[in-house]
Scaffold this active site. Sequence first.
Site, short mmCIF file in Angstrom:
data_model
loop_
_atom_site.label_atom_id
_atom_site.label_comp_id
_atom_site.label_asym_id
_atom_site.label_seq_id
_atom_site.Cartn_x
_atom_site.Cartn_y
_atom_site.Cartn_z
N ASP A 10 0.82 -1.22 0.00
CA ASP A 10 0.00 0.00 0.00
C ASP A 10 0.85 1.26 0.00
O ASP A 10 1.98 1.26 0.49
CB ASP A 10 -0.93 -0.04 1.23
CG ASP A 10 -2.09 0.94 1.10
OD1 ASP A 10 -2.35 1.42 -0.02
OD2 ASP A 10 -2.74 1.23 2.13
N ASN A 58 -10.81 -2.41 -5.78
CA ASN A 58 -10.01 -1.47 -6.56
C ASN A 58 -10.58 -1.19 -7.95
O ASN A 58 -10.21 -0.21 -8.59
CB ASN A 58 -8.55 -1.93 -6.70
CG ASN A 58 -7.74 -1.83 -5.42
OD1 ASN A 58 -6.85 -2.65 -5.17
ND2 ASN A 58 -8.01 -0.83 -4.59
C1 IPE Z 1 -5.53 -2.68 -0.48
O1 IPE Z 1 -5.14 -1.36 -0.61
C2 IPE Z 1 -5.41 -3.39 -1.79
C3 IPE Z 1 -4.05 -3.52 -2.32
C4 IPE Z 1 -2.96 -3.17 -1.71
C5 IPE Z 1 -3.98 -4.09 -3.61
P1 IPE Z 1 -6.20 -0.18 -0.77
O2 IPE Z 1 -5.41 1.06 -0.81
O3 IPE Z 1 -7.10 -0.45 -1.89
O4 IPE Z 1 -7.02 -0.31 0.60
P2 IPE Z 1 -7.99 0.72 1.31
O5 IPE Z 1 -9.08 1.02 0.35
O6 IPE Z 1 -7.19 1.93 1.64
O7 IPE Z 1 -8.46 0.01 2.53
C1 IPE Z 2 -1.43 0.24 -3.46
O1 IPE Z 2 -1.22 1.60 -3.44
C2 IPE Z 2 -1.65 -0.33 -4.84
C3 IPE Z 2 -3.05 -0.67 -5.14
C4 IPE Z 2 -4.05 -0.62 -4.31
C5 IPE Z 2 -3.33 -1.10 -6.49
P1 IPE Z 2 -2.42 2.64 -3.48
O2 IPE Z 2 -2.75 2.94 -4.90
O3 IPE Z 2 -3.55 2.16 -2.65
O4 IPE Z 2 -1.75 3.90 -2.82
P2 IPE Z 2 -2.45 4.90 -1.81
O5 IPE Z 2 -2.92 4.08 -0.65
O6 IPE Z 2 -3.56 5.58 -2.53
O7 IPE Z 2 -1.33 5.81 -1.42
MG MG Z 3 -4.03 2.41 -0.69
#
Ligand code: IPE
Ligand code: IPE
Ligand code: MG
Length: 233
Positions: A10, A58
């Site tokens: 994340d 996502n």
């Molecule tokens: C969780 O991260 C999914 C992945 C790392 C692929 P998100 O960034 O989507 O999670 P939330 O929405 O902040 O909980």
């Molecule tokens: C994790 O990074 C990757 C995916 C969820 C695909 P994020 O895209 O969630 O990054 P933040 O949490 O918005 O910084």
């Molecule tokens: Mg995230």
Amino acid sequence: MPAHIAIIMDGNGRFAEGKGLPRLEGHKLGAQSVQSVTRECRRLGVKALTLYAFSAQNWSRPAAEVAGLMELLESYLVGEREELTGNDIRLQTIGQTEMLPDSVQEALAETKRLTEHCRSMTLTLALSYDSRQEIANAAQKLAMSGTKVTQASLSQMLSTATLPPVDLMIRTSGEQRISNFLLWELAYSELYFTETPWPEFREADLLTAIESYGARERRFGMTSAQIENEGKK
Ligand code: IPE
Ligand code: IPE
Ligand code: MG
């Protein structure tokens, strides 16, 4: 050494935004972390690495970000073939991969095929993954087949059935939640949260997480004295 490490990768987007870059740049750098961490796990003798790459939730992100992520995923799957076969790493997936664009599904099928014989480590990508849905589907399948629903029969129905238990679950970027990842499998995992965003999480950070894991006492409901006695046996 943990046998199975699972990671919620994340913080890609916020990392990029903080540098005034498009979110996709964060995802690109995140792909480099995937490579570094995979290599390091293999070097350390970790048997299974499971990476949360894209959740079912996502899909709700802006279409351009989703499209960018899918392109990145496809180029990763094609680009890592030699690296994976060369290091004897088998690629597999969990999640609803039938939701992915056709070209990604094709790249995935080919990389899986090429690494099928690899045995030193299993790299599992969670793609369009939804843990609650997985558990519900598993229960439904058992009910349909008339099999009694037990912890063992349900575990056997999950896509993670062949993997060792998750010893260590890492989440980067400061968030402290599970976000629908491996809800069943994390029952007794050690959890490690770090402020480091995923694009900056590299070998040294992994070692720090593993050190933290090594310093913990896993009691599985027992007392400390019981665990010590077991160790002496
Ligand atoms: C969780 O991260 C999914 C992945 C790392 C692929 P998100 O960034 O989507 O999670 P939330 O929405 O902040 O909980
Ligand atoms: C994790 O990074 C990757 C995916 C969820 C695909 P994020 O895209 O969630 O990054 P933040 O949490 O918005 O910084
Ligand atoms: Mg995230």
